[in-house]
Design a protein around this motif. Structure first.
Motif, PDB file in Angstrom:
ATOM      1  N   PHE A 253       0.815  -1.469   0.151  1.00  0.00           N
ATOM      2  CA  PHE A 253      -0.150   0.137  -0.133  1.00  0.00           C
ATOM      3  C   PHE A 253       0.715   1.326  -0.226  1.00  0.00           C
ATOM      4  N   ILE A 254       0.193   2.550  -0.847  1.00  0.00           N
ATOM      5  CA  ILE A 254       1.309   3.471  -0.504  1.00  0.00           C
ATOM      6  C   ILE A 254       0.565   4.467   0.463  1.00  0.00           C
ATOM      7  N   TYR A 255       0.611   5.047   1.509  1.00  0.00           N
ATOM      8  CA  TYR A 255      -0.468   6.102   1.869  1.00  0.00           C
ATOM      9  C   TYR A 255      -0.744   6.997   1.304  1.00  0.00           C
ATOM     10  N   ASP A 256      -1.393   7.748   1.656  1.00  0.00           N
ATOM     11  CA  ASP A 256      -1.513   9.524   1.146  1.00  0.00           C
ATOM     12  C   ASP A 256      -2.117  10.170   2.331  1.00  0.00           C
ATOM     13  N   PHE A 257      -2.903  11.162   1.810  1.00  0.00           N
ATOM     14  CA  PHE A 257      -4.321  11.866   2.267  1.00  0.00           C
ATOM     15  C   PHE A 257      -5.241  11.401   2.329  1.00  0.00           C
ATOM     16  N   TYR A 258      -5.772  10.761   1.066  1.00  0.00           N
ATOM     17  CA  TYR A 258      -7.015  10.131   0.591  1.00  0.00           C
ATOM     18  C   TYR A 258      -6.947   8.187   1.645  1.00  0.00           C
ATOM     19  N   SER A 259      -5.765   8.009   1.342  1.00  0.00           N
ATOM     20  CA  SER A 259      -5.624   6.704   2.367  1.00  0.00           C
ATOM     21  C   SER A 259      -6.362   6.762   3.723  1.00  0.00           C
ATOM     22  N   ASN A 260      -5.233   7.674   4.277  1.00  0.00           N
ATOM     23  CA  ASN A 260      -6.211   8.245   5.621  1.00  0.00           C
ATOM     24  C   ASN A 260      -7.196   8.503   5.950  1.00  0.00           C
ATOM     25  N   LEU A 261      -8.310   8.920   4.783  1.00  0.00           N
ATOM     26  CA  LEU A 261      -9.516   9.624   4.530  1.00  0.00           C
ATOM     27  C   LEU A 261      -9.783   8.016   4.870  1.00  0.00           C
ATOM     28  N   MET A 266     -13.895   4.342   7.594  1.00  0.00           N
ATOM     29  CA  MET A 266     -13.899   2.628   8.196  1.00  0.00           C
ATOM     30  C   MET A 266     -13.015   2.635   9.733  1.00  0.00           C
ATOM     31  N   LEU A 267     -13.090   3.490  10.462  1.00  0.00           N
ATOM     32  CA  LEU A 267     -12.972   3.588  12.114  1.00  0.00           C
ATOM     33  C   LEU A 267     -14.799   4.497  12.179  1.00  0.00           C
ATOM     34  N   ALA A 306     -15.053   0.987   1.560  1.00  0.00           N
ATOM     35  CA  ALA A 306     -13.484   1.955   1.928  1.00  0.00           C
ATOM     36  C   ALA A 306     -12.329   1.141   1.839  1.00  0.00           C
ATOM     37  N   TYR A 307     -12.714  -0.080   2.805  1.00  0.00           N
ATOM     38  CA  TYR A 307     -11.728  -1.649   2.546  1.00  0.00           C
ATOM     39  C   TYR A 307     -10.494  -1.652   1.475  1.00  0.00           C
ATOM     40  N   ILE A 308     -12.112  -1.830   0.753  1.00  0.00           N
ATOM     41  CA  ILE A 308     -11.953  -1.995  -0.612  1.00  0.00           C
ATOM     42  C   ILE A 308     -10.978  -1.193  -1.350  1.00  0.00           C
ATOM     43  N   ASN A 309     -10.987  -0.123  -1.735  1.00  0.00           N
ATOM     44  CA  ASN A 309     -10.723   1.911  -1.859  1.00  0.00           C
ATOM     45  C   ASN A 309      -9.054   1.860  -1.661  1.00  0.00           C
ATOM     46  N   LEU A 310      -9.433   1.166  -0.402  1.00  0.00           N
ATOM     47  CA  LEU A 310      -7.772   1.129   0.815  1.00  0.00           C
ATOM     48  C   LEU A 310      -6.964   0.064   0.300  1.00  0.00           C
ATOM     49  N   VAL A 311      -7.466  -0.853   0.095  1.00  0.00           N
ATOM     50  CA  VAL A 311      -5.883  -2.241  -0.450  1.00  0.00           C
ATOM     51  C   VAL A 311      -5.765  -2.498  -2.222  1.00  0.00           C
ATOM     52  N   MET A 312      -6.736  -2.083  -2.374  1.00  0.00           N
ATOM     53  CA  MET A 312      -6.620  -2.549  -4.042  1.00  0.00           C
ATOM     54  C   MET A 312      -5.905  -1.732  -4.783  1.00  0.00           C
TER      55      MET A 312
END
Length: 393
Positions: A253-261, A266-267, A306-312
């Protein structure tokens, strides 16, 4: 007096220039606004009903005593407070839809001059008229749009002017199909160069090269086969070869602002689901169990999205003169697009200012495929060079 650029409205617009003079109205989608208004009125009516309906009203004293003797289920949110939440939510949603519906732009074109009348909800209406010859080109750009949890790219074709207040929309859609064809057609009709925002700023294209297969364009450059030798890329993706198949994939995964969003969403939704499960006895007091379970299912779907958006992750396979794009989720891959080299009309690196992200665009006459939208421009240049080398062989 200083003016402020007003972004184009909505996500669907088309200025038909086949017959002149022509006119079109740029506004938000009436269908989405109607759905939003109905949901807002439904929330507002539900809150009003909870405030006005007294569960003891209309009963005898004996009935009231029996009703009051029944223990009320414990809840952190009282019925009155919940009613006010529904009223605020419903009223806010209804007013927002009305606000979006009143904003609009009227664009007219007579073959020589473009005229625009902009009617915002807040601020003064303004209009202008400009000669077509004063525009620098026909620009294609991507704009990231967030619809609550859901997000999409808007493909916008517009007449570009050095004065930002005079930029005029020609076509807006969230569907990439036929966008490139329309981009080229507008450029030909207006006799203006097609331009777009790349990793190196504004780039102008030869409109006639856009008609040629990209294979022919690449071969006309007469590049040496080893031009990529010595050029390195980061560890954010892996390039490997197995027999005659060559693959590029993102290993992590590459984390950025939208990944944190996505993580934040999810939380929040997981916490809401946990509270809703805890409050099941209270919810079934006011709602049927079917509605409650539908609500639970909706929360689970949103958490999953949201999880799929994060890990795709994107995977690109080059084999037999074809580019095959896969999307990978938790070890499961599915084929998204297959593009033969002969169908390619361009490979561009695009920049989306609203997200500060770059992406690789594979262009054909009928589609624009966006991949690797979390990589740096340097990595995307390496991948584009790799594809050019494969096409040139």
């Amino acid at each position: 007096m200083k003016q402020h650029f007003r972004e184009h409205y909505g996500h669907k617009f088309y200025l038909n220039t086949t017959t002149l003079p022509t006119k079109a109205v740029n506004r938000f989608s009436p269908t989405i606004l109607l759905i939003g208004l109905l949901c807002g009125l439904l929330f507002f009516a539900g809150g009003l009903a909870l405030l006005l309906i007294d569960p003891v009203a209309g009963t005898t004293d004996l009935d009231a005593m029996a009703f009051s003797a029944v223990p009320k289920p414990y809840t952190l949110l009282s019925t009155t407070m919940f009613a006010y939440v529904l009223l605020i939510l419903g009223g806010g949603l209804s007013l927002t839809t009305l606000f979006l519906d009143l904003r609009h732009k009227v664009i007219s074109f007579d073959g020589d001059k473009i005229s625009v009348r902009d009617h915002p909800f807040i601020g003064r209406s303004h209009s202008f008229e400009e000669k077509l010859s004063d525009y620098a080109g026909v620009r294609l750009r991507l704009k990231f749009c967030q619809y609550g949890l859901f997000n999409k790219n808007k493909f916008i074709i517009e007449l570009y002017h050095k004065d930002q207040h005079k930029i005029v929309p020609l076509y807006i859609s969230t569907n990439p199909k036929n966008v490139r064809h329309l981009w080229r057609q507008y450029a030909l009709e207006f006799a203006l160069p097609p331009i777009h925002i790349s990793d190196k700023g504004m780039v102008s294209h030869n409109v006639y090269d856009m008609e040629r297969p990209y294979v022919d364009v690449v071969k006309s450059w007469h590049l040496p086969h080893n031009f990529l030798t010595g050029k390195t890329h980061s560890q954010n993706f892996i390039a490997k070869q197995r027999q005659d198949k060559k693959m590029i994939k993102m290993p992590h995964f590459i984390y950025d602002f939208y990944s944190n969003l996505n993580v934040a969403v999810m939380l929040i939704l997981t916490g809401l689901l946990a509270y809703a499960l805890y409050s099941y006895p209270v919810m079934t007091t006011y709602l049927s169990s079917t509605i409650v379970w539908v609500f639970y299912a909706l929360l689970l779907v949103l958490i999953g999205y949201a999880y799929i958006n994060l890990v795709m992750r994107d995977v690109m396979l080059v084999h037999n003169q074809k580019i095959i794009i896969f999307r990978k989720i938790l070890g499961i891959s599915y084929q998204d697009t297959l593009i033969p080299f002969a169908k390619l009309k361009g490979i561009d690196i695009s920049y989306t200012p609203t997200t500060d992200r770059y992406a690789l665009n594979l262009l054909t006459d009928k589609n624009i495929v966006t991949v690797f939208n979390k990589l740096s421009p340097e990595d995307l240049r390496w991948i584009r060079g790799f594809l050019v080398r494969e096409i040139n062989q």
